[in-house]
Design an enzyme around this catalytic site. Structure first.
Site, PDB file in Angstrom:
ATOM      1  N   GLU A  62       0.880  -1.499  -0.013  1.00 25.57           N
ATOM      2  CA  GLU A  62       0.173  -0.594   0.221  1.00 25.57           C
ATOM      3  C   GLU A  62       0.514   1.352  -0.229  1.00 25.57           C
ATOM      4  O   GLU A  62       0.735   2.407  -0.214  1.00 25.57           O
ATOM      5  CB  GLU A  62      -0.887   0.055   0.885  1.00 25.57           C
ATOM      6  CG  GLU A  62      -0.577  -0.069   2.413  1.00 25.57           C
ATOM      7  CD  GLU A  62       0.027  -1.727   2.922  1.00 25.57           C
ATOM      8  OE1 GLU A  62       0.953  -2.268   2.769  1.00 25.57           O
ATOM      9  OE2 GLU A  62      -0.306  -1.859   4.336  1.00 25.57           O
TER      10      GLU A  62
ATOM     11  N   CYS B  63      16.737  -5.870   0.829  1.00 20.61           N
ATOM     12  CA  CYS B  63      16.475  -7.079   1.354  1.00 20.61           C
ATOM     13  C   CYS B  63      18.153  -7.898   0.936  1.00 20.61           C
ATOM     14  O   CYS B  63      18.880  -8.740   2.734  1.00 20.61           O
ATOM     15  CB  CYS B  63      15.626  -8.053   1.144  1.00 20.61           C
ATOM     16  SG  CYS B  63      16.121  -9.046  -0.568  1.00 20.61           S
TER      17      CYS B  63
HETATM   18  P1  NAD Z   1       5.725  -5.487   5.344  1.00 20.96           P
HETATM   19  O1  NAD Z   1       5.748  -6.770   6.105  1.00 20.96           O
HETATM   20  O2  NAD Z   1       5.927  -4.147   6.317  1.00 20.96           O
HETATM   21  O3  NAD Z   1       5.002  -5.414   4.493  1.00 20.96           O
HETATM   22  C1  NAD Z   1       4.645  -6.064   3.193  1.00 20.96           C
HETATM   23  C2  NAD Z   1       3.586  -6.330   2.895  1.00 20.96           C
HETATM   24  O4  NAD Z   1       2.629  -7.113   4.152  1.00 20.96           O
HETATM   25  C3  NAD Z   1       2.836  -5.726   2.986  1.00 20.96           C
HETATM   26  O5  NAD Z   1       2.059  -5.311   1.173  1.00 20.96           O
HETATM   27  C4  NAD Z   1       2.057  -5.450   4.042  1.00 20.96           C
HETATM   28  O6  NAD Z   1       0.686  -4.690   3.477  1.00 20.96           O
HETATM   29  C5  NAD Z   1       1.671  -6.588   4.453  1.00 20.96           C
HETATM   30  N1  NAD Z   1       1.440  -6.422   5.670  1.00 20.96           N
HETATM   31  C6  NAD Z   1       2.265  -5.342   6.893  1.00 20.96           C
HETATM   32  N2  NAD Z   1       1.608  -5.705   7.703  1.00 20.96           N
HETATM   33  C7  NAD Z   1       0.856  -6.497   7.769  1.00 20.96           C
HETATM   34  C8  NAD Z   1       0.183  -7.296   9.003  1.00 20.96           C
HETATM   35  N3  NAD Z   1       0.252  -7.037   9.791  1.00 20.96           N
HETATM   36  N4  NAD Z   1      -0.367  -8.120   8.361  1.00 20.96           N
HETATM   37  C9  NAD Z   1      -0.899  -9.091   7.344  1.00 20.96           C
HETATM   38  N5  NAD Z   1      -0.282  -8.155   6.607  1.00 20.96           N
HETATM   39  C10 NAD Z   1       0.612  -7.402   6.591  1.00 20.96           C
HETATM   40  O7  NAD Z   1       6.792  -5.345   4.522  1.00 20.96           O
HETATM   41  P2  NAD Z   1       7.360  -3.842   4.062  1.00 20.96           P
HETATM   42  O8  NAD Z   1       8.187  -2.855   4.815  1.00 20.96           O
HETATM   43  O9  NAD Z   1       6.932  -3.474   2.924  1.00 20.96           O
HETATM   44  O10 NAD Z   1       9.076  -4.015   3.814  1.00 20.96           O
HETATM   45  C11 NAD Z   1      10.279  -4.013   4.341  1.00 20.96           C
HETATM   46  C12 NAD Z   1      10.611  -5.568   4.275  1.00 20.96           C
HETATM   47  O11 NAD Z   1      10.863  -6.877   3.221  1.00 20.96           O
HETATM   48  C13 NAD Z   1      12.166  -5.324   4.979  1.00 20.96           C
HETATM   49  O12 NAD Z   1      12.462  -6.421   6.044  1.00 20.96           O
HETATM   50  C14 NAD Z   1      12.963  -6.479   4.061  1.00 20.96           C
HETATM   51  O13 NAD Z   1      14.062  -7.184   4.561  1.00 20.96           O
HETATM   52  C15 NAD Z   1      11.853  -7.467   3.703  1.00 20.96           C
HETATM   53  N6  NAD Z   1      12.005  -7.810   2.173  1.00 20.96           N
HETATM   54  C16 NAD Z   1      12.753  -9.138   1.909  1.00 20.96           C
HETATM   55  C17 NAD Z   1      12.862  -9.620   0.864  1.00 20.96           C
HETATM   56  C18 NAD Z   1      13.532 -10.885   0.312  1.00 20.96           C
HETATM   57  O14 NAD Z   1      13.219 -11.461  -1.054  1.00 20.96           O
HETATM   58  N7  NAD Z   1      13.968 -12.107   2.261  1.00 20.96           N
HETATM   59  C19 NAD Z   1      12.885  -8.758  -0.332  1.00 20.96           C
HETATM   60  C20 NAD Z   1      12.675  -7.073  -0.232  1.00 20.96           C
HETATM   61  C21 NAD Z   1      11.862  -7.172   1.019  1.00 20.96           C
END
Ligand code: NAD
Length: 492
Positions: free
Chosen positions: A179, A284
């Protein structure tokens, strides 16, 4: 796309307004301009997408694989035709530099290209005469409806670790973008639609937690790909598994790099600076901890401090800029608080990037590159994912000490070694507990034809995205045993 546009969902081949009353602003983190309003769609709207995808599945799986990939060929050309516009959109909503956005899109296109090999990639195998007159065949069939839940930091790439393979294998699909950065996906979805792909095969539902929970609970959805932070990855994996779905959930990271005394310090410094500060550290696979061994301490510490100080920070659309802002004011505040916490734990602030003034972008969410020196390996700052342009230095005497620290950590997304010694490189490759390993590489991002591995708390599941593992994730194996008694067959 007009500015302040209200974003739409795409369900069953139609763009539609959400019925929700809840919207979030999509904000350019460099200029703070409001770019659009994104709806937080409802459980019912996710249900409509799931029903559309389920209804489209029987005809799509019967479409020959050679025909299914024609849509992917078209998508590749459309992505290339719209390359600059998409890259600019990524920079506007996500903050990274235009060069970084273009690199991201290139990786996306590579995945589309690899998925075009599905007619061969999803072949099964067989054995004749496993007993007299009995043959055995393994067939790969699509799993049904699959869904992706994406993070904010690669709005043009991460969906392509999954989507091309899923639909090429004959599944139908639902996408829930972040979002925080939903604009790029709005444009990508328009290109997917422009390929003429049948209605219901690919659907887009904007939203937050409510849509995620609806994906996790909807009985028609059989497979879920998640990328985001570790706590949410763990939650998504558990709830998906409890509901009997297959799930691949990529989580957070705390990536270490080791610099041996024999490393080429000039090259190593440039590569590690790009890794730690590229995408403002919101990657990441960003280097987060640099462990020097022996005499590398002196030469590397001063060189990386200079590189951090020299980095040009500003709006990513400016071609001279090397690093953009972090994503939100909350993120800036969090990163700056973690820097203070590191100092509180005894680290020395070699370069302090807090509260910078970026001319013309004074309101933007900027943190300049920061170096914390002599970080306590046992402290919280050495263990917490900062997700900002902060590099921690830890000084050790042997590579074995460094490997032990890496292997004692919570995450296992990436670990890198800088050396000119083949023997050290082999030992590191063998012993380091991480799914993606770099030798004289700062961002060990696998190509589309290799799995994006991740270990420990950086991944929950069995099959990773990309490459052969994507084919396995998006298909289920069916084994057929056939008996054809000799008397029923023509004699041969
Ligand atoms: P996030 O976990 O906040 O959000 C990811 C998704 O989950 C979003 O679509 C969001 O709407 C949803 N979400 C968030 N909180 C939620 C909840 N409580 N319940 C259900 N859904 C929920 O992550 P972000 O801030 O968008 O991205 C950054 C994170 O992603 C970092 O920790 C990064 O390391 C990780 N990341 C990992 C990789 C990998 O390949 N391992 C790649 C990119 C990013």
């Amino acid at each position: 796309m007009t500015s302040r546009q209200v974003l739409q969902n795409y369900v069953n081949g139609q763009w539609c307004d959400s019925e929700t009353k809840d919207y979030l602003e999509v904000i350019n983190p460099a200029t703070t301009e409001v770019l659009a309003q994104v709806p937080l769609s409802t459980t019912a709207e996710l249900g409509q997408a799931a029903e559309a995808a389920a209804a489209a599945f029987p005809a799509w799986r019967r479409t020959p694989a050679t025909e299914r990939v024609q849509y992917l060929f078209k998508l590749k050309y459309l992505l290339e035709e719209n390359f600059v516009d998409l890259a600019e959109t990524i920079t506007q909503e996500c903050g990274k530099t235009l060069a970084e956005s273009k690199g991201e899109l290139q990786r996306a296109i590579e995945n589309v290209e690899i998925a075009c090999g599905i007619p061969i990639l999803m072949q099964g195998y067989n054995s004749e005469d496993i007993a007299r007159g009995i043959d055995e065949i393994m067939i790969r069939q699509p799993v049904g409806v699959a869904a992706a839940i994406d993070p904010f930091n690669f709005p043009g790439m991460i969906i392509f670790w999954f989507l091309p393979y899923a639909i090429a294998c004959g599944n139908t699909y639902i996408i829930k973008p972040s979002e925080k950065t939903p604009l790029t996906m709005q444009k990508v979805m328009a290109l997917v639609a422009a390929t003429g792909i049948p209605e219901g095969v690919v659907n887009l539902v904007n939203g937050g937690k409510e849509v995620v929970d609806a994906i996790l609970d909807h009985p028609a959805i059989r497979a879920i790909s998640f990328v985001g932070s570790t706590p949410v990855a763990r939650y998504v994996y558990s709830r998906a598994a409890a509901n009997g779905k297959r799930a691949q959930c990529q989580g957070g990271a705390k990536n270490p790099v080791i610099i041996l005394p024999d490393a080429d310090i000039a090259m190593t410094t440039k590569i590690i600076a790009d890794s730690a500060f590229g995408c403002a550290g919101q990657r990441c696979l960003a280097a987060s901890i640099a462990m020097t061994v022996g005499t590398a301490r002196e030469s590397f510490s001063s060189a990386i401090a200079q590189a951090a100080t020299d980095r040009v920070v500003g709006y990513g659309l400016d071609p001279a800029v090397q690093m953009g802002p972090v994503i939100t004011p909350d993120s800036k505040q969090r990163v700056e608080a973690l820097i203070a916490q590191g100092v509180g734990e005894g680290a020395k602030l070699l370069v302090d990037g807090r509260c910078p003034q970026i001319p013309s972008y004074e309101q933007g969410y900027f943190v300049r590159p920061t170096i914390l020196d002599e970080v306590n390996p046992a402290g919280a700052i050495a263990k917490t994912e900062i997700f900002g342009p902060v590099l921690s230095l830890i000084h050790l005497q042997t590579m074995e000490e460094a490997i032990a620290l890496i292997n004692g950590g919570q995450y296992g997304n990436m670990a890198c070694l800088f050396t000119t010694s083949g023997a050290a490189a082999r030992q590191f490759r063998y012993e380091a507990e991480a799914g993606n390993i770099g030798i004289n590489i700062g961002v060990a991002a696998p190509m589309a034809f290799f799995p994006f591995s991740g270990w420990k708390d950086s991944f929950f599941g069995d099959l990773h995205g990309q490459g052969h593992q994507a084919i396995e994730f998006f298909t289920q194996t069916k084994v057929v045993v056939e008996r054809w008694p000799q008397g029923w067959s023509r004699q041969f």
